[in-house]
Write a protein that holds these residues in place. Structure first.
Motif: not given
Length: 293
Positions: A229-240
């Motif tokens: 969950d923590e990794c996916i949050e970082c991924w989504e923030a990076l993508y956005a």
């Protein structure tokens, strides 16, 4: 068709519908003109308007078999035909944008695979393909963003805007042509570095969301599911909101690295990828704890 009651339209209702039809055509004409002007779309607007004029006139010319009820609900003949007019105008606007979007997405197949327009995420590729097709840009440094097309009066014509066009380009491009990179050892190692390594203030990724705090909170690793969950949050923030230049996401840690947004999204990767990322996290945590002693 036995058992179904049908209704006709009165002369007064026909006249009101004709006024509505002409108003819709005028709204369509004005919105199409703005769409083509803002986005430099080469379209025979007169032919398009003439075709829509004929189609909507046909809708009103033979209003046969208008059901009096739909289930237990009573249907207004005028309301029924009015909705058909709006439906026809909306579908025409949507079809125009879809046809243009398909041409833009298809133009990617004429480019060499190393073209700058094909680098980065599907969103950045969509934007660059659209910029090039509509405005002729070869490079993407210091160019204006795609203009926002205002919706003049009729919200039923909102398809004739840049956002809807970009959405349709992305939809067609991703379904037909886009291929994600697979996470290999190098990409996983670099993403782990992105998540846990301290960056200097001058680094492009200094302000990007990371997981460095997980190394300071507890000497025991968090659970794998929590880690995901923590990794996916970082991924989504990076993508956005990750760093970009010339409409393209930057590679990490520098030009010799990788563009993470080109890889399979983290919420879609295999357990092997997660196992590798989680193992690297535990090793980073172990090193951090030992260094702090």
């Amino acid at each position: 068709m036995s058992g179904t009651t049908y209704q006709d339209v009165s002369k007064e209702e026909r006249q009101e519908l004709e006024y509505e039809r002409l108003e819709l055509l005028n709204d369509f004409k004005e919105q199409l003109a703005v769409f083509c002007d803002y986005l430099k779309v080469d379209l025979d607007q007169q032919a398009t308007l003439k075709s829509l004029d004929t189609a909507t006139a046909l809708t009103l010319s033979s209003p046969r078999y208008i059901p009096a009820r739909k289930g237990i609900l009573k249907i207004s003949a005028q309301g029924y035909l009015s909705s058909k007019l709006v439906e026809k105008v909306k579908s025409t606007a949507t079809d125009i944008v879809k046809a243009l979007a398909n041409k833009i997405a298809d133009s990617s197949q004429k480019l060499p695979c190393n073209d700058i327009a094909l680098k980065g995420s599907a969103d950045s590729i969509t934007s660059k393909l659209t910029q090039r097709y509509l405005f002729g840009h070869r490079g993407f440094c210091d160019i204006e963003p795609i203009p926002e097309v205002p919706t003049l009066r009729n919200k039923d014509l909102s398809a004739l805007c840049e956002r809807h066009l970009l959405d349709r380009v992305k939809e067609h491009y991703t379904s037909q042509y886009h291929r994600y990179r697979l996470w290999d050892g190098r990409a996983i190692a670099l993403f782990s570095s992105y998540l846990f390594d301290v960056k200097s203030e001058e680094h492009y990724f200094f302000d990007s969301k990371n997981l460095i705090h997980l190394l300071d909170n507890d000497p025991e690793p968090i659970t794998k599911e929590w880690f995901k969950d923590e990794c996916i949050e970082c991924w989504e923030a990076l993508y956005a909101d990750g760093p970009r230049y010339a409409y393209t996401e930057l590679a990490y840690p520098d030009d010799s690295g990788v563009i993470f947004e080109e890889y399979v999204p983290l919420d879609m990767v295999s357990e092997d990828v997660w196992d590798s990322l989680y193992e690297r996290y535990k090793n980073k945590l172990k090193e951090h704890v030992e260094f702090a002693r």
